[in-house]
Design an enzyme around this catalytic site. Sequence first.
Site, short mmCIF file in Angstrom:
data_model
loop_
_atom_site.label_atom_id
_atom_site.label_comp_id
_atom_site.label_asym_id
_atom_site.label_seq_id
_atom_site.Cartn_x
_atom_site.Cartn_y
_atom_site.Cartn_z
N GLY A 72 21.72 -113.65 -47.60
CA GLY A 72 22.70 -114.47 -48.37
C GLY A 72 22.66 -114.78 -49.81
CD GLN A 113 20.09 -113.87 -58.02
OE1 GLN A 113 20.41 -113.15 -58.81
NE2 GLN A 113 19.57 -112.99 -56.85
CD1 TRP A 122 27.45 -104.62 -64.14
CD2 TRP A 122 29.22 -103.78 -63.38
NE1 TRP A 122 27.03 -104.08 -62.91
CE2 TRP A 122 28.24 -103.50 -62.46
CE3 TRP A 122 30.55 -103.24 -63.21
CZ2 TRP A 122 28.38 -102.99 -61.30
CZ3 TRP A 122 30.71 -102.46 -61.85
CH2 TRP A 122 29.61 -102.39 -60.93
CG HIS A 156 23.12 -103.05 -65.09
ND1 HIS A 156 21.89 -103.44 -64.59
CD2 HIS A 156 24.03 -103.68 -64.22
CE1 HIS A 156 22.09 -104.16 -63.48
NE2 HIS A 156 23.44 -104.19 -63.15
CD GLU A 165 20.87 -107.88 -62.03
OE1 GLU A 165 21.09 -106.35 -61.80
OE2 GLU A 165 21.30 -108.68 -61.19
CE1 TYR A 181 19.31 -104.04 -61.52
CE2 TYR A 181 20.76 -103.06 -59.79
CZ TYR A 181 20.30 -103.97 -60.25
OH TYR A 181 20.51 -105.30 -59.85
#
Length: 741
Positions: free
Chosen positions: A329, A351, A579, A615, A636, A639
């Site tokens: 979750g 978070q 994003w 990203h 972030e 990746y």
Amino acid sequence: MTPPTLTSPPPHPRRHRGRIALSAALAAALGATVLSAASSASAADAPISQGKPATASSVESAAFPASAAVDGDAGTRWSSTFADPQWLQVDLGSTQSISQVVLNWEAAYASAFTIQTSANGSTWTTISPVTAGKAGVQTLTVTGSGRYVRMSGTTRATPYGYSLWEFQVFGTGTTPTLPTSDTPDFGPNVRIFEPSTPASTIQTAVDQAFNAQLRSPAAQFGSQRHVFLFKPGSYGRVWANVGFYTTIAGLGVNPDDVTINGAVNVDSGWNYGDEKNATQNFWRSMENLSIVPEGGTNRWAVSQAAPMRRVHIKGNLTLAPSNQDNGQGYSSGGYLADSVVDGVVSSGSQQQWYTRDSRIGRWDGGVWNMVYSGVQGAPANAFPNPPHTTLATTPVTREKPYLYVDSAGLYRVFVPGLRRNSAGATWPNAAGTSIPMREFYVAKPGDSAARINQALAQGLNLFFTPGTYSLSETIRVTRANTVVTGIGFPTLIPTGGVEALNVADVDGVKVSGLTFDAGTTNSPTLMSVGRAGVHTDHAANPISLQDVFFRIGSSVQGRATTTLAVHADDTIIDHIWAWRADHGGAPTGWTVNTGDTGLIVNGDDVLATGLFVEHYQKYEVIWNGNRGKTIFFQNEKPYDVPNQAAWMGPRGNGYAAYKVADSVTDHELWGGGSYCYFNVNPSVRVDRAFEVPNRSGVRLRSVLTVSLGDVGTIANVVNDTGGAVPNPAGNTTPRTVVAYP
């Protein structure tokens, strides 16, 4: 686009603060009469001057040719030498009937000028009275004809020359005025309910929208768009599950004008391939209503691009999914503003989260980065344990414009006023301006950029209805105080590498509720605000961006060098998500959906409240302007870095997430987090998450790094300070820096 120069931001010519004051004084002294730009023009013929040959009595330099005033680009201009008189003229190619002239003056304008026409370019007829100019857009209704049309300036308002961003001539009988209405058709993707609507009818409608995308592999990047609007009144039991590209909103003046008994609910377990988490619960919103939650608690388990604004929760609010226990979750939000929660807000597995200018009963929980500004009832500042960063007020705010219906059943858009050092919700009795819908062009999917620009040239604001818009040319906003807003995540996609939206360096433009997808041909930028190198003082009436989202890679295999460039001073950036996609309906990858930078700020005194940028392949945020402020930053790293050799920055391994240029002397950031997850190659590292000049005026508070799942390395938090993640504790434990320096 030329790559940004980090150590040498765009040159800062003279600010126009003094020029504007001087020109106003000169105009007053001359007794000049200024013709103000109409909120909606009386004629909206196509500009017959655009792209036609233009000449002028003089130019300040080769950088400011006469042709720049008729090129349709509000970022280029003609400027004369510093003397009187001067003229600018355009050759229409044949004799035309003239109905309107629109002049977009720079701060150096004429305090006395006329409009003239000629059949041969030598004998002139004056078709306007002697007129005083003004900085910004000026619309003149005229009657005349000629092949040549001239602005003949006799007196300057400033010591500088005459300077026009655009000189537009409109002809009679070419393009009809676009229609508007106070009771517009919002299209098939918008459902409007009244208190008399049976609750079963409402429930069926929201269930059909939600169930069609439940665990669907196509829904996250689909074309579906749903808006459910509720007119003022109380509604019986409605349980509205909110999926992708869905908006639930009230149509009252205040949130308490609309009451839903039941829930406006977001949970995990819905998204195909990610049923155990809420980390992909993107692109949904709730606005301008109150909820009496069934069972006492409303659930809003969202991640990025899922704002909650102007909401009254008459009970508790949980931001966590129902299956958050036992290591499941996870959720990665989020944004709450201008709201009241009577009870407890529980953040659970979130978070990070940013709450602005609201009132809450109490806040429970916090994982890594919980930030509050202007929140009455917020927890005390205690970062990093617990991870609360709390500011008593927000420096400058202007809440997002919203749609409502008045007592006569007519639709209007309310534009809240500017607040300084604000705290708490604006409502009831919010200060601001109400604009009737007849002053908006209601855009619908299928509208071309040319038609949308025609509406702007007509003096209209823009209201985008839900759907996808393909843009073969740039939408250009050149009029001060223009409102450009949308409902239901209208998505703008440029074609051929054009920029989707360009806002001129003018006061008070408000852009909100839009989503931008990069097209398959690389765009140097998707959106820009102001003009590089121009520093006009907008402090009294700044440009604002709210709930504006950018994607490189979605249902489109997109490419863009920079998604958002902010050149205008004093701009407010209030909740954006830029994003570069790590997954999508179209293929994604290091060489597929390419994008260097999410946000470049060249303007001075720019404020970002709620900044999400993820990203990108180089510096993700570059801040060149002075006296900038950011309250809450979430990032972030990309990746998909294939190897270290492919990702080397100017100062070592990788690129920082947040880069403040070496030339900046004053900058502040509160509550910033950068995370890595180098799953393609876990050996990849980045030397630092935040890279800033070592000056006392550059201050960072409550910043952290995380290696998600301990996959990949961030060597330091700020510059060479803070230590590495993963750290010896492992288990996705953050590194924190409470204050730098």
